[in-house]
Design a protein around this motif. Structure first.
Motif, PDB file in Angstrom:
ATOM      1  N   MET A 209       0.827  -1.222   0.000  1.00 61.10           N
ATOM      2  CA  MET A 209       0.000   0.000   0.000  1.00 61.10           C
ATOM      3  C   MET A 209       0.854   1.262   0.000  1.00 61.10           C
ATOM      4  SD  MET A 209      -3.148  -0.812   2.619  1.00 61.10           S
ATOM      5  CE  MET A 209      -3.760   0.872   2.472  1.00 61.10           C
ATOM      6  N   PHE A 210       2.078   1.146   0.512  1.00 59.29           N
ATOM      7  CA  PHE A 210       2.952   2.322   0.568  1.00 59.29           C
ATOM      8  C   PHE A 210       3.526   2.668  -0.805  1.00 59.29           C
ATOM      9  CE2 PHE A 210       2.995   0.499   4.858  1.00 59.29           C
ATOM     10  CZ  PHE A 210       2.582   1.597   5.582  1.00 59.29           C
ATOM     11  N   THR A 211       3.333   1.796  -1.786  1.00 57.96           N
ATOM     12  CA  THR A 211       3.698   2.113  -3.176  1.00 57.96           C
ATOM     13  C   THR A 211       2.416   2.006  -3.983  1.00 57.96           C
ATOM     14  OG1 THR A 211       4.212  -0.187  -3.661  1.00 57.96           O
ATOM     15  CG2 THR A 211       6.006   1.167  -2.854  1.00 57.96           C
ATOM     16  N   ILE A 212       1.809   3.143  -4.314  1.00 62.55           N
ATOM     17  CA  ILE A 212       0.445   3.187  -4.871  1.00 62.55           C
ATOM     18  C   ILE A 212       0.288   2.285  -6.084  1.00 62.55           C
ATOM     19  CG2 ILE A 212      -1.304   4.683  -5.896  1.00 62.55           C
ATOM     20  CD1 ILE A 212      -0.106   6.959  -4.201  1.00 62.55           C
ATOM     21  N   VAL A 213       1.199   2.383  -7.038  1.00 58.50           N
ATOM     22  CA  VAL A 213       1.100   1.560  -8.239  1.00 58.50           C
ATOM     23  C   VAL A 213       1.267   0.087  -7.882  1.00 58.50           C
ATOM     24  CG1 VAL A 213       2.113   1.064 -10.492  1.00 58.50           C
ATOM     25  CG2 VAL A 213       1.941   3.435  -9.695  1.00 58.50           C
ATOM     26  N   GLY A 214       2.232  -0.170  -7.001  1.00 59.45           N
ATOM     27  CA  GLY A 214       2.483  -1.545  -6.576  1.00 59.45           C
ATOM     28  C   GLY A 214       1.285  -2.159  -5.910  1.00 59.45           C
ATOM     29  N   PHE A 215       0.535  -1.381  -5.117  1.00 64.22           N
ATOM     30  CA  PHE A 215      -0.646  -1.884  -4.430  1.00 64.22           C
ATOM     31  C   PHE A 215      -1.693  -2.362  -5.434  1.00 64.22           C
ATOM     32  CE2 PHE A 215      -4.963  -0.834  -2.893  1.00 64.22           C
ATOM     33  CZ  PHE A 215      -5.082  -1.842  -1.944  1.00 64.22           C
ATOM     34  N   VAL A 216      -1.939  -1.557  -6.477  1.00 65.83           N
ATOM     35  CA  VAL A 216      -2.932  -1.917  -7.493  1.00 65.83           C
ATOM     36  C   VAL A 216      -2.499  -3.180  -8.233  1.00 65.83           C
ATOM     37  CG1 VAL A 216      -4.073  -1.173  -9.614  1.00 65.83           C
ATOM     38  CG2 VAL A 216      -3.666   0.476  -7.773  1.00 65.83           C
TER      39      VAL A 216
END
Length: 588
Positions: A209-216
């Motif tokens: 979640m702390f990396t927005i793109v990574g979370f998606v």
């Protein structure tokens, strides 16, 4: 390339077959877990609007109880106790609906203690008495509360997504999915392991979640984890996560487009306060993603992806053939077992009510054939490939406990056995009520309208649920609900008739939570329901086994003697009923 139209076409077909069952499954998930919680949020938002429009609406119990918690946290236990007492008195005084009584009974006490927050005061006081410090007591209470919340999340919310997916995967292939499949993780003793796998997955997603793109991206990477665990709950956490990532390689964008196709349903859900989601789009989405998992699973096996062999539940995706079922269930090789029948008047009572007027050679043969038929009937859907075959699961499921099945609760009972059980349970009921009165008031009172040591309502209630619900004994949950209905009707009608005939009240549940005219209450019915289940499945078979050991001639003599004494007591009590303090003095 994933064919979205084909996925949805198959999903609609599954939904059509299992429509009501899958709706309930999603609703249970919305209540117990986080999935579909937005649907219920919309419904609660509509409720809150209605509440705000009512200027006289009472504040929610959680808000009032939170003030008590605030006092406790501020090391003011005495003030918290006063606040809780004030809230409880206020709620009781404002409770004008007689059905929602708050002054008597265990259930009312529990509701009062929770809604007023006094339960928190009691817990804090108990801990304080042990540790000798209010500050430490509050800290222990907070930490204990957090730990309990974590356990509830870990063992229920966190893992229910796996159970839900198992339900939908079985619904893809089989015509019937029994309610007991909600406990399949428990049956294979993998509940904790599956919970841990989903816990690790949640931790990874939280970190991403702390990396927005990574979370998606990772949302789609981990999308198959609960499906993999549903198929094989014995798989390791990292294995399941890695396998999901590999299965989703090259398919994340396609899955994103699938989720976009449900955007219209999401908007419709908002406009209908979640009703369209409850009654269609929620189970429709789940059916679609179950079909997606089947496609990706097949592809992973064709590509020979590492650990794809761990997805090894063959019969979750194809129906077993006759030979495989006969090998797994050898005792049912002669599959087509006919339901035995006794002819004529005796057969009618035996087949529908489980009553045998005599026990000769013909009746004993009937009993034995009925036992065989009931055992066959329990697995008939499996043998017809309409239900998932548990014995073909890759992990051996725990066999049902043999205590109840060994007692043979589906049996029939002779008329003499039923008569004796009527007196046994009438006597147990009398002992129960006399003991309760002795404990609470410290005096012996001969309870009941009659003078003998029996309360016929207990005996007749036991016989009624044993006889009238004979056809429901193989379905315990449905049987429990029927017991509540039968006992409620019996208790209410008995109270009404006795009061009309004598002008006296023999029991009064006024002040109990969820009571109806003081004649029946939820608390009493729950006791009858639990007791009735124990009677049908354990006590009645045990007593019947003991009665069968007595010589038939002795049994008949005892029954006739008891019936004569009971009849004399009934006639005498009609003219001179047993009344007095602790029996009919409810006006006091």
């Amino acid at each position: 390339m994933i064919n979205r139209k084909e996925l949805k076409k198959r999903a609609k077909k599954v939904l059509k077959i299992h429509y009501g069952f899958l709706i309930i499954a999603c609703m249970i998930s919305g209540i117990l877990a986080n999935e579909f919680s937005d649907t219920f949020t919309l419904l609660s938002a509509e409720n809150e609007i209605g509440v705000q429009e009512d200027s006289n609406a009472v504040l929610p119990s959680q808000l009032t109880a939170s003030q008590v918690l605030k006092d406790i946290v501020e090391d003011n236990l005495e003030e918290g106790a006063k606040t809780a007492e004030t809230i409880e008195k206020k709620e009781i005084s404002e409770s004008h609906d007689p059905v929602l009584g708050r002054t008597r009974g265990v259930l009312a006490s529990v509701i009062n203690s929770v809604s007023s927050g006094s339960i928190f005061v009691s817990i804090a006081a108990a801990i304080n008495s042990m540790v000798g410090s209010e500050s430490i007591a509050v800290l222990i209470m907070i930490l204990g509360g957090l730990f309990l919340l974590f356990l509830a999340w870990f063992y229920i919310q966190n893992v229910f997504c796996v159970i839900l997916r198992r339900i939908f995967l079985e619904a893809r292939i089989y015509e019937k999915v029994p309610f007991e499949r909600y406990m399949f993780l428990s049956h294979v003793k993998k509940w904790t392991k599956a919970s841990f796998t989903m816990f690790v997955t949640s931790m990874y997603q939280t970190l991403w979640m702390f990396t927005i793109v990574g979370f998606v991206i990772k949302h789609y990477s981990y999308l198959m984890v609960p499906y993999i665990v549903a198929e094989n709950p014995d798989i390791g956490a990292n294995q399941a996560i890695t396998l999901s990532r590999k299965m989703m390689n090259g398919h994340k964008w396609e899955c994103f487009k699938i989720s976009l196709t449900f955007l219209g349903w999401t908007l419709l859900s908002s406009m209908t306060f979640g009703l369209s989601a409850i009654f269609f789009s929620n189970p429709y989405k789940m059916c679609t993603y179950a079909e997606l998992y089947a496609v990706l699973r097949k592809e992973a096996k064709l590509k020979n992806i590492k650990d794809a062999d761990r997805m090894n539940d063959v019969y979750l995706f194809e129906l077993p053939n006759k030979e495989e079922l006969e090998k797994a269930y050898p005792e049912y090789k002669d599959r087509y077992v006919q339901e035995p029948e006794l002819q004529g008047f005796a057969g009618f009572f035996a087949n529908w009510f489980g009553i045998l007027f005599k026990e000769g050679k013909k009746e004993k043969e009937y009993q034995e054939k009925m036992r065989l038929y009931q055992r066959y009937r329990a697995v008939s859907d499996v043998l017809d490939a309409k239900q998932y075959p548990k014995r073909l699961f890759s992990i051996a499921e725990e066999q049902k406990r043999t205590l109840v099945t060994g007692l043979d609760p589906l049996r029939n009972y002779t008329i003499w056995s039923l008569i004796l059980m009527f007196f046994i349970f009438s006597g147990i009921g009398w002992l129960w009520e006399v003991s309760l009165h002795l404990i609470t008031d410290g005096v012996f009172v001969n309870r009941g309208a009659m003078h003998g040591p029996w309360l016929p309502i207990y005996g007749s209630g036991g016989l009624l649920i044993l006889i009238l619900l004979k056809k429901f004994r193989s379905k315990p949950l449905l049987n429990f609900l029927c017991i509540l209905i039968v006992c409620g009707i019996l208790e209410y009608s008995t109270s009404y008739i006795m009061e009309m005939n004598t002008g006296l009240k023999w029991w009064d549940y006024s002040g109990y939570f969820l009571n109806l005219n003081g004649r029946i209450c939820a608390e009493g019915l729950m006791v009858f329901g639990i007791g009735g289940m124990g009677f049908i499945y354990i006590l009645a078979p045990v007593f019947d086994n003991l009665i069968r050991k007595i010589k038939p001639a002795v049994t008949k003599i005892v029954c006739i003697f008891l019936l004569i004494v009971f009849s004399i007591d009934m006639v005498y009590s009609h003219f001179y009923p047993n009344t007095g303090e602790g029996i009919t003095d409810y006006e006091k």
